[in-house]
Write a protein that holds these residues in place. Sequence first.
Motif, PDB file in Angstrom:
ATOM      1  N   LYS A 125      23.474  48.194 -43.029  1.00 57.96           N
ATOM      2  CA  LYS A 125      22.848  48.503 -44.316  1.00 57.96           C
ATOM      3  C   LYS A 125      23.757  48.247 -45.513  1.00 57.96           C
ATOM      4  O   LYS A 125      23.284  48.113 -46.644  1.00 57.96           O
ATOM      5  CB  LYS A 125      22.384  49.954 -44.327  1.00 57.96           C
ATOM      6  CG  LYS A 125      23.520  50.962 -44.121  1.00 57.96           C
ATOM      7  CD  LYS A 125      22.984  52.379 -44.110  1.00 57.96           C
ATOM      8  CE  LYS A 125      24.127  53.389 -43.905  1.00 57.96           C
ATOM      9  NZ  LYS A 125      23.615  54.776 -43.893  1.00 57.96           N
ATOM     10  N   GLN A 141      22.360  37.123 -43.312  1.00 58.04           N
ATOM     11  CA  GLN A 141      23.165  38.333 -43.519  1.00 58.04           C
ATOM     12  C   GLN A 141      24.536  38.103 -42.899  1.00 58.04           C
ATOM     13  O   GLN A 141      24.651  37.783 -41.715  1.00 58.04           O
ATOM     14  CB  GLN A 141      22.485  39.553 -42.887  1.00 58.04           C
ATOM     15  CG  GLN A 141      23.180  40.868 -43.190  1.00 58.04           C
ATOM     16  CD  GLN A 141      22.465  42.050 -42.542  1.00 58.04           C
ATOM     17  OE1 GLN A 141      21.850  41.911 -41.485  1.00 58.04           O
ATOM     18  NE2 GLN A 141      22.535  43.215 -43.170  1.00 58.04           N
ATOM     19  N   TYR A 180      17.557  35.263 -39.928  1.00 52.48           N
ATOM     20  CA  TYR A 180      16.254  35.840 -39.609  1.00 52.48           C
ATOM     21  C   TYR A 180      15.144  34.927 -40.110  1.00 52.48           C
ATOM     22  O   TYR A 180      15.205  34.415 -41.241  1.00 52.48           O
ATOM     23  CB  TYR A 180      16.081  37.218 -40.278  1.00 52.48           C
ATOM     24  CG  TYR A 180      17.212  38.182 -40.019  1.00 52.48           C
ATOM     25  CD1 TYR A 180      17.385  38.778 -38.768  1.00 52.48           C
ATOM     26  CD2 TYR A 180      18.111  38.512 -41.033  1.00 52.48           C
ATOM     27  CE1 TYR A 180      18.417  39.678 -38.540  1.00 52.48           C
ATOM     28  CE2 TYR A 180      19.145  39.408 -40.818  1.00 52.48           C
ATOM     29  CZ  TYR A 180      19.295  39.978 -39.572  1.00 52.48           C
ATOM     30  OH  TYR A 180      20.330  40.860 -39.346  1.00 52.48           O
ATOM     31  N   ILE A 194      13.132  44.535 -41.468  1.00 56.78           N
ATOM     32  CA  ILE A 194      13.901  43.833 -40.443  1.00 56.78           C
ATOM     33  C   ILE A 194      14.838  44.848 -39.802  1.00 56.78           C
ATOM     34  O   ILE A 194      15.858  45.227 -40.389  1.00 56.78           O
ATOM     35  CB  ILE A 194      14.685  42.654 -41.042  1.00 56.78           C
ATOM     36  CG1 ILE A 194      13.737  41.701 -41.789  1.00 56.78           C
ATOM     37  CG2 ILE A 194      15.453  41.908 -39.962  1.00 56.78           C
ATOM     38  CD1 ILE A 194      14.443  40.579 -42.527  1.00 56.78           C
ATOM     39  N   ASN A 195      14.479  45.302 -38.629  1.00 57.52           N
ATOM     40  CA  ASN A 195      15.243  46.379 -37.987  1.00 57.52           C
ATOM     41  C   ASN A 195      16.679  45.966 -37.702  1.00 57.52           C
ATOM     42  O   ASN A 195      17.607  46.775 -37.844  1.00 57.52           O
ATOM     43  CB  ASN A 195      14.553  46.804 -36.689  1.00 57.52           C
ATOM     44  CG  ASN A 195      13.177  47.407 -36.932  1.00 57.52           C
ATOM     45  OD1 ASN A 195      12.943  48.008 -37.990  1.00 57.52           O
ATOM     46  ND2 ASN A 195      12.263  47.231 -35.997  1.00 57.52           N
ATOM     47  N   GLU A 196      16.879  44.702 -37.289  1.00 60.12           N
ATOM     48  CA  GLU A 196      18.229  44.263 -36.976  1.00 60.12           C
ATOM     49  C   GLU A 196      19.124  44.299 -38.210  1.00 60.12           C
ATOM     50  O   GLU A 196      20.315  44.620 -38.120  1.00 60.12           O
ATOM     51  CB  GLU A 196      18.214  42.844 -36.407  1.00 60.12           C
ATOM     52  CG  GLU A 196      17.362  42.691 -35.149  1.00 60.12           C
ATOM     53  CD  GLU A 196      15.940  42.265 -35.473  1.00 60.12           C
ATOM     54  OE1 GLU A 196      15.379  42.767 -36.475  1.00 60.12           O
ATOM     55  OE2 GLU A 196      15.396  41.425 -34.727  1.00 60.12           O
ATOM     56  N   ALA A 197      18.567  43.972 -39.370  1.00 58.85           N
ATOM     57  CA  ALA A 197      19.367  43.959 -40.596  1.00 58.85           C
ATOM     58  C   ALA A 197      19.722  45.371 -41.044  1.00 58.85           C
ATOM     59  O   ALA A 197      20.782  45.596 -41.634  1.00 58.85           O
ATOM     60  CB  ALA A 197      18.615  43.229 -41.705  1.00 58.85           C
ATOM     61  N   LYS A 205      30.401  37.605 -38.844  1.00 58.61           N
ATOM     62  CA  LYS A 205      29.291  37.346 -37.940  1.00 58.61           C
ATOM     63  C   LYS A 205      28.058  37.083 -38.792  1.00 58.61           C
ATOM     64  O   LYS A 205      27.718  37.864 -39.675  1.00 58.61           O
ATOM     65  CB  LYS A 205      29.059  38.532 -37.004  1.00 58.61           C
ATOM     66  CG  LYS A 205      28.067  38.229 -35.888  1.00 58.61           C
ATOM     67  CD  LYS A 205      28.043  39.336 -34.845  1.00 58.61           C
ATOM     68  CE  LYS A 205      27.122  38.976 -33.683  1.00 58.61           C
ATOM     69  NZ  LYS A 205      27.104  40.035 -32.637  1.00 58.61           N
ATOM     70  N   ASN A 237      10.235  40.411 -40.459  1.00 61.47           N
ATOM     71  CA  ASN A 237      10.292  39.375 -39.419  1.00 61.47           C
ATOM     72  C   ASN A 237       9.364  39.687 -38.256  1.00 61.47           C
ATOM     73  O   ASN A 237       9.507  39.108 -37.173  1.00 61.47           O
ATOM     74  CB  ASN A 237      11.731  39.200 -38.919  1.00 61.47           C
ATOM     75  CG  ASN A 237      12.250  40.437 -38.190  1.00 61.47           C
ATOM     76  OD1 ASN A 237      11.698  41.532 -38.324  1.00 61.47           O
ATOM     77  ND2 ASN A 237      13.309  40.267 -37.420  1.00 61.47           N
ATOM     78  N   GLU A 238       8.407  40.576 -38.483  1.00 62.42           N
ATOM     79  CA  GLU A 238       7.470  40.938 -37.421  1.00 62.42           C
ATOM     80  C   GLU A 238       6.576  39.737 -37.086  1.00 62.42           C
ATOM     81  O   GLU A 238       5.992  39.113 -37.960  1.00 62.42           O
ATOM     82  CB  GLU A 238       6.616  42.125 -37.864  1.00 62.42           C
ATOM     83  CG  GLU A 238       5.678  42.633 -36.784  1.00 62.42           C
ATOM     84  CD  GLU A 238       4.883  43.839 -37.241  1.00 62.42           C
ATOM     85  OE1 GLU A 238       4.002  44.277 -36.499  1.00 62.42           O
ATOM     86  OE2 GLU A 238       5.154  44.332 -38.359  1.00 62.42           O
ATOM     87  N   PHE A 288      24.026  36.516 -39.239  1.00 57.67           N
ATOM     88  CA  PHE A 288      22.698  36.774 -38.683  1.00 57.67           C
ATOM     89  C   PHE A 288      21.680  35.970 -39.490  1.00 57.67           C
ATOM     90  O   PHE A 288      21.657  36.045 -40.723  1.00 57.67           O
ATOM     91  CB  PHE A 288      22.351  38.261 -38.745  1.00 57.67           C
ATOM     92  CG  PHE A 288      23.226  39.132 -37.896  1.00 57.67           C
ATOM     93  CD1 PHE A 288      22.928  39.364 -36.562  1.00 57.67           C
ATOM     94  CD2 PHE A 288      24.366  39.714 -38.430  1.00 57.67           C
ATOM     95  CE1 PHE A 288      23.729  40.173 -35.777  1.00 57.67           C
ATOM     96  CE2 PHE A 288      25.183  40.523 -37.651  1.00 57.67           C
ATOM     97  CZ  PHE A 288      24.864  40.743 -36.311  1.00 57.67           C
ATOM     98  N   ASP A 341      20.677  47.732 -39.340  1.00 61.28           N
ATOM     99  CA  ASP A 341      21.866  48.234 -38.637  1.00 61.28           C
ATOM    100  C   ASP A 341      23.133  47.992 -39.432  1.00 61.28           C
ATOM    101  O   ASP A 341      24.162  48.622 -39.176  1.00 61.28           O
ATOM    102  CB  ASP A 341      21.984  47.561 -37.259  1.00 61.28           C
ATOM    103  CG  ASP A 341      20.827  47.934 -36.338  1.00 61.28           C
ATOM    104  OD1 ASP A 341      20.211  48.996 -36.572  1.00 61.28           O
ATOM    105  OD2 ASP A 341      20.535  47.171 -35.406  1.00 61.28           O
TER     106      ASP A 341
END
Length: 810
Positions: free
Chosen positions: A388, A488, A445, A381-384, A441, A460-461, A443, A386
């Motif tokens: 780490k 998250q 997914y 999950i690329n957004e997650a 905030k 999440n692809e 998030f 960010d």
Amino acid sequence: MVNKGIYLNGDNGGTFLHFGNYQNSCISDPTLCGPEGITFSFFWKNQEAESRFAIASGGKVISNGFSVYANAYAGYVEFYTRGNSKRWRANINIPGPFWTHILFTWTLTDGLNIYINGTFNTSDPTGNVSMNYGDPYPDLVIGTGNEQSYGHYVTGAFDEFVIWERALSPEEILMYYKAAIGDTLTYPTTTSVPKEVSSTMQTLGVADVSYSIITKLSEEIHSSQDPVPMLGFLESLPFSLPNKTIPHDTANNFTQAFLKSVEEVLSSEVAREDEESTPVVSGLIETVDNVMVQMVSSLDSSPSPRSLISLGGKSFVADYSLMKIPQNYNLPHYRFPMQGKNYISVPGEAFTMQSQTTIVGLFYHNMHNYYREISPLRTRINEAADFKDHKIQVASFLISLKVEPSPALSVNLSGAPLIKIVLTHILNRDQQGQALNQSNKVFLYCAFLDYSSKVGVWSNEGCVRSGGNMSYSVCLCNHLTNFAILMQVVPMELTKAHQVALSTISYIGCSISIFCLTITLVTFAILSSVSTIRNQRYHIHANLSFAILVAQILLLISFCFDPGTLPCKVMAVLLHFFFLSAFAWMLVEGLHLYSMVIKVFGSEGSKHFYYYGIGWGSPLVICVVSMTSALDSYGEVGNCWLSLKNGAIWAFVAPALFVIVVNIVILISVTRIISRISSENYKVHGDANAVKLTAKAVAVLLPILGISWIFGVLAINDHALMFQYMFAVFNSLQGFFIFLFHCLLNSEVRAAFKHKTKVWSLTSSSIRNINVKPFNSDVMNGNRGGASPTKMNTWDKSTNSANRIDLSAV
């Protein structure tokens, strides 16, 4: 009699079966069975709507025995031996009002094994220590509990109740069941099967294969201590299923037994709820999916090849639905589960129906509990990634759907048709607090376990969250697998510019306060010989100034130490004590103000004792209790202060909030009195300046009462940036305001300083015998230095005798 069995309806007829007394026999006392064990077998048509004992037998005095307990939904079989205080217990699913064969065996070495309709169902091979006294009566009864009061009776039918004084083998059990229902097959006549009799083994059918698989899985569960060999066995399990069609009942029994074994894996030590257990759980999910896909493809559809074949049920692990749909079948859409707020739906246009279609749906009940903390770097999950440093949690149930052949779905997530997944969020109290905290905030997914790398990795692809709120999520995906909602929580941080600005304000403000508080303490020490400065109020001011001075010095020093070190831990303890002491002396300031202005209580000596007990004693007690219970919470994470994660911070926040609330009440009460007196003075004398006394009093009292700390409560998120700046300014400059209002601009202190200067001057001039005019406070007398009395002196006149209040504190 019904169908050659005995029908019991005890509530209307008072009937049950009594087989006699079996005192000191294997039937009532399993320990007397020897190594051969015992077997009980009967056919049962259950029609019970309440919870009742169906069969029971025990041993009087020593209290051994067994019982079968059931209701309309479930039941259990239980063996107990009093000699070694052990109990063997296994849950069973009781079918509805149709004949079902129940058979259970027990031996001291193999424990309890239960077979439903000739097929292994569940077991308890080891038992556990229990103080259960079992059944004290040696009678063997069917249809009621063995209490000899016989107050409740089972509604149902029983037939062919048989007892063997040894444990039958699985082959004998299947042979007996087939013979009892009239299904004649060739079976071996001995309990052991020679390897060379391959043709005979083939005639045993899929039931024996199912039993061997479950038995092997049970052995792996209880023998394996390492998840790696366990996973290797699980991965091979789908390939152990027979390549021939499986009857509906056999498939159902196998599915229930298989899911029961999965439940045992989850409850074993191998699958602890931590990060190490996730490979085991991910492997279990993949295995369950694969076994179910293999099972649905093996379902026997020969009775009605053009009809839809379905198999569904519930278990502790998951609700499941298996469907085999014939070619060209008209399926407008598919939803699993059919009811409830959580579901997956497939639009009808996605099904090709050019060949036979199989569908497997699984709704897992507890798998999400094993994914509490997922590292973003271990996901796709690329957004997650960010964020780490902030772990991910599964915030919903897991739901799975497999369709073969795969449905035709849109590659583009903005197109159609797509899979729709709706999942409600299941958050514990801590997760709800984090999600609802405006300083965080959140998030969410839509994710699935991707097994492309042979290890389940969250991704999440091909999925997008298209709707929902903090209670549920709606996802659209262009593929099928197992899905869940991941959450998250990321605390919102100030920009670098604001961080630098707030830090600068804090450093400068603390430095100014330290300098001003030092001057204040030196001034009070020098003027301590003057009677007006020697009173109780200035003792309180001095103690408050000292507590704030030391706390702010320690705060600046603490920035030099790294969290987790011994100096940082020591600093955290000292900061906790001195900041609590500062708040305690603010409370003393409020109580003293209350005693002078509103209600006089206690003598000076007694109040002095109580004040020091509150100011220094109560913080010491709180710190000692906090250190004793949570020493590891000091100076471990982020800074040299109390931990925010495990609730230790409340050892400071709770007392601070208490002081703030009490002092706000006192300030309001004092302000009302001052305002009333000022307004009355204005009415009598027309002195407009007297009205300003209220505003001045509030400004003077705020620093010593700590009311400005309320800005710290308001400065909880990025949207209240103004309060963060106000908090930084007012609290870092608290020492400066104390010096300004209670030292530099205080008329008593200034008059005392002039008096002290005159004494020094006379002393230095060697004038020994001059009569120095006695000193009186201009505030106490209502006079300004060198000025005539003002109309404010009317407070002391008889016309306002009711308002003779000591306002020198103000």
